[in-house]
Design a protein around this motif. Structure first.
Motif, PDB file in Angstrom:
ATOM      1  N   GLY A   2       1.073  -1.090  -0.612  1.00  0.00           N
ATOM      2  CA  GLY A   2       0.078  -0.051   0.055  1.00  0.00           C
ATOM      3  C   GLY A   2       0.684   1.137  -0.135  1.00  0.00           C
ATOM      4  O   GLY A   2       0.129   2.343   0.169  1.00  0.00           O
ATOM      5  N   THR A   3       2.257   1.422  -0.270  1.00  0.00           N
ATOM      6  CA  THR A   3       3.088   2.346  -0.080  1.00  0.00           C
ATOM      7  C   THR A   3       2.809   3.192  -1.895  1.00  0.00           C
ATOM      8  O   THR A   3       3.462   2.067  -2.446  1.00  0.00           O
ATOM      9  N   GLY A  26       5.630  -4.762  -4.565  1.00  0.00           N
ATOM     10  CA  GLY A  26       4.228  -4.508  -3.820  1.00  0.00           C
ATOM     11  C   GLY A  26       4.673  -3.016  -3.603  1.00  0.00           C
ATOM     12  O   GLY A  26       3.006  -2.062  -2.954  1.00  0.00           O
ATOM     13  N   HIS A  27       4.789  -2.358  -4.421  1.00  0.00           N
ATOM     14  CA  HIS A  27       4.646  -0.756  -4.589  1.00  0.00           C
ATOM     15  C   HIS A  27       4.233  -0.061  -4.973  1.00  0.00           C
ATOM     16  O   HIS A  27       4.215  -0.784  -6.154  1.00  0.00           O
ATOM     17  N   VAL A 129       1.743  11.599   5.892  1.00  0.00           N
ATOM     18  CA  VAL A 129       0.275  11.918   5.240  1.00  0.00           C
ATOM     19  C   VAL A 129      -0.670  11.353   4.672  1.00  0.00           C
ATOM     20  O   VAL A 129      -2.098  12.256   5.118  1.00  0.00           O
ATOM     21  N   ALA A 130      -0.854  10.868   4.272  1.00  0.00           N
ATOM     22  CA  ALA A 130      -1.955  10.175   3.199  1.00  0.00           C
ATOM     23  C   ALA A 130      -2.942   9.164   4.826  1.00  0.00           C
ATOM     24  O   ALA A 130      -3.535   8.544   4.375  1.00  0.00           O
ATOM     25  N   GLY A 131      -2.610   9.085   6.060  1.00  0.00           N
ATOM     26  CA  GLY A 131      -3.039   7.983   7.324  1.00  0.00           C
ATOM     27  C   GLY A 131      -1.995   7.560   7.560  1.00  0.00           C
ATOM     28  O   GLY A 131      -2.329   6.887   8.667  1.00  0.00           O
ATOM     29  N   GLY A 132      -1.983   5.868   7.195  1.00  0.00           N
ATOM     30  CA  GLY A 132      -0.670   5.287   6.983  1.00  0.00           C
ATOM     31  C   GLY A 132      -2.188   3.984   7.806  1.00  0.00           C
ATOM     32  O   GLY A 132      -3.468   4.382   7.641  1.00  0.00           O
ATOM     33  N   HIS A 133      -1.435   2.928   7.956  1.00  0.00           N
ATOM     34  CA  HIS A 133      -1.864   1.699   8.586  1.00  0.00           C
ATOM     35  C   HIS A 133      -1.566   1.603  10.077  1.00  0.00           C
ATOM     36  O   HIS A 133      -1.041   2.387  10.575  1.00  0.00           O
ATOM     37  N   GLU A 134      -2.369   1.118  11.033  1.00  0.00           N
ATOM     38  CA  GLU A 134      -2.240   1.052  12.652  1.00  0.00           C
ATOM     39  C   GLU A 134      -1.160   0.093  12.801  1.00  0.00           C
ATOM     40  O   GLU A 134      -2.214  -1.010  11.901  1.00  0.00           O
TER      41      GLU A 134
END
Length: 134
Positions: A2-3, A26-27, A129-134
């Motif tokens: 998801g990057t 996977g980017h 900035v985009a939120g990222g993952h927890e």
């Protein structure tokens, strides 16, 4: 993963090579080939990392990096600078302006992928900035 990685490079074969290598890892890869488009694309795409060529049409990597470091929300965006010019003065200036890594062309594909993975890992504990993952 998801990057998103933004490649700012004007040499098509390098863009194609990096796109293949990074997509395989996977980017999501976005690219621009003109210096004027970099800041706008950073703000629109909110990448997790920027691969920035030092010599681009319309604006050079030094000026682009200055703009990014002064743009709210992008001060900590990991930047890997690429250049065909390996002079120590260029390396020092890019690092002083806030580049996280500096790679001279030609480069080893594996070395570049490893450096990008390292930068993303270092930045993974920073809120994106985009939120990222927890």
């Amino acid at each position: 993963m998801g990057t998103t990685i933004l490649i700012a490079e004007d040499e098509p074969y390098i863009v194609e090579s990096l796109n293949f290598l990074l997509s395989r890892e996977g980017h999501r890869v976005v690219s621009v080939n003109d210096g004027a488009a970099v800041l706008e694309t950073v703000q629109r795409e909110k990448p997790d990392l920027l691969v920035l060529d030092v010599m681009l049409p319309t604006s050079n990597g030094f000026e682009i990096l200055r703009q990014i470091r002064n743009a709210p929300g992008f001060e900590d965006l990991p930047v890997l600078a690429l250049t065909a010019k390996g002079q120590e003065a260029d390396r020092k200036l890019m690092l002083d302006l806030g580049a996280n890594e500096f790679v001279t062309k030609p480069f080893s594909n594996q070395d570049l992928v490893d450096r990008i993975s390292g930068l993303l890992a270092q930045n993974s504990n920073v809120t994106h900035v985009a939120g990222g993952h927890e």
